[in-house]
Design an enzyme around this catalytic site. Sequence first.
Site, PDB file in Angstrom:
ATOM      1  N   GLU A 142      -1.888   6.910  -2.099  1.00  0.00           N
ATOM      2  CA  GLU A 142      -3.067   6.595  -1.285  1.00  0.00           C
ATOM      3  C   GLU A 142      -3.900   5.489  -1.942  1.00  0.00           C
ATOM      4  O   GLU A 142      -5.123   5.573  -2.069  1.00  0.00           O
ATOM      5  CB  GLU A 142      -3.918   7.859  -1.062  1.00  0.00           C
ATOM      6  CG  GLU A 142      -4.963   7.756   0.039  1.00  0.00           C
ATOM      7  CD  GLU A 142      -4.373   7.478   1.425  1.00  0.00           C
ATOM      8  OE1 GLU A 142      -5.083   6.892   2.242  1.00  0.00           O
ATOM      9  OE2 GLU A 142      -3.196   7.841   1.665  1.00  0.00           O
ATOM     10  N   HIS A 162       0.871  -1.179   0.000  1.00  0.00           N
ATOM     11  CA  HIS A 162       0.000   0.000   0.000  1.00  0.00           C
ATOM     12  C   HIS A 162       0.906   1.227   0.000  1.00  0.00           C
ATOM     13  O   HIS A 162       1.698   1.423   0.917  1.00  0.00           O
ATOM     14  CB  HIS A 162      -0.919   0.027   1.217  1.00  0.00           C
ATOM     15  CG  HIS A 162      -1.881   1.187   1.206  1.00  0.00           C
ATOM     16  ND1 HIS A 162      -3.157   1.094   0.674  1.00  0.00           N
ATOM     17  CD2 HIS A 162      -1.740   2.468   1.620  1.00  0.00           C
ATOM     18  CE1 HIS A 162      -3.753   2.257   0.769  1.00  0.00           C
ATOM     19  NE2 HIS A 162      -2.919   3.106   1.342  1.00  0.00           N
ATOM     20  N   CYS A 163       0.778   2.035  -1.047  1.00  0.00           N
ATOM     21  CA  CYS A 163       1.659   3.202  -1.204  1.00  0.00           C
ATOM     22  C   CYS A 163       0.978   4.435  -0.621  1.00  0.00           C
ATOM     23  O   CYS A 163      -0.060   4.869  -1.138  1.00  0.00           O
ATOM     24  CB  CYS A 163       1.962   3.413  -2.690  1.00  0.00           C
ATOM     25  SG  CYS A 163       3.045   4.833  -2.996  1.00  0.00           S
ATOM     26  N   PRO A 164       1.528   5.023   0.430  1.00  0.00           N
ATOM     27  CA  PRO A 164       0.885   6.199   1.035  1.00  0.00           C
ATOM     28  C   PRO A 164       0.933   7.433   0.133  1.00  0.00           C
ATOM     29  O   PRO A 164       0.105   8.329   0.278  1.00  0.00           O
ATOM     30  CB  PRO A 164       1.699   6.419   2.322  1.00  0.00           C
ATOM     31  CG  PRO A 164       3.018   5.775   2.057  1.00  0.00           C
ATOM     32  CD  PRO A 164       2.743   4.613   1.163  1.00  0.00           C
TER      33      PRO A 164
END
Length: 261
Positions: free
Chosen positions: A129, A124-126
């Site tokens: 998002e 999950h890439c912040p």
Amino acid sequence: MGAGGLWVRSAHTALSGGLTLGLFLHRTDLQKEAERGAVLQPAIFVALLGCSVLLYFRVSLMDPGFVRAEEEAEADKSEEQCMVIPQVSSSVKMRRCGYCMVKQPMRAKHCQLCQRCVRRYDHHCPWIENCVGEKNHPLFIVYLSVQLVVLLWGGHVAWSGLYFKQSWEWLRHNIFLLISFLLIVIFTIVVLLLLISHLYLISCNTTTWEFMSYHRISYLRHSELENPFDQGVIRNLWRFFCSCHLTAWEKIYFHRSNEPV
């Protein structure tokens, strides 16, 4: 789109626009080219920047490969395949997610932030998002590549406008350009390392999650092969970038696990 996602995407757009504006407002190569009427290089730079922003929003907003309830029948078929192959450990089987209650295809994982199971889950890439999964991972690599070109070019342009002098007056007039250059250098290093690591994992047909959690994943822990999905660099890259449909990873897993050593 949640409030957090809206804030992150707005911050990315504002930062990209602000850094670009700073490169044109200072005495950089881009400003000099524009003043001479040679608009080709500035136009290409702005076009590349626009392309990177569009790719960012595309990767950020698209379906990363969420597992849907209607895939239940396909999951059942995969489980039957697992049961009829005696050489494969009985510990390797389709399982139902304890959070969203769907049967997970092999290599899928539940994301606590997206609250969905994602096919061929990578991470999950912040910054976008969103999850990086089977459907948006190739475009994520394209985005990183374009972003790296923009950052390298932007760093060169910012450096061209810096003429260092030991005076407070110089610092006052160039502080924004200096900060822009330092930010570009930091982002360039991050994007470069991220792109290199992803290309390496793709060439091995593994994911960030599988690489980091190898000993906690049943289908990897019970496999006799170090990587049951690795089909060689060429085929791995071809399947990743050129495949137009979702992959039945169970078939590859069982086929590779039963190949003669």
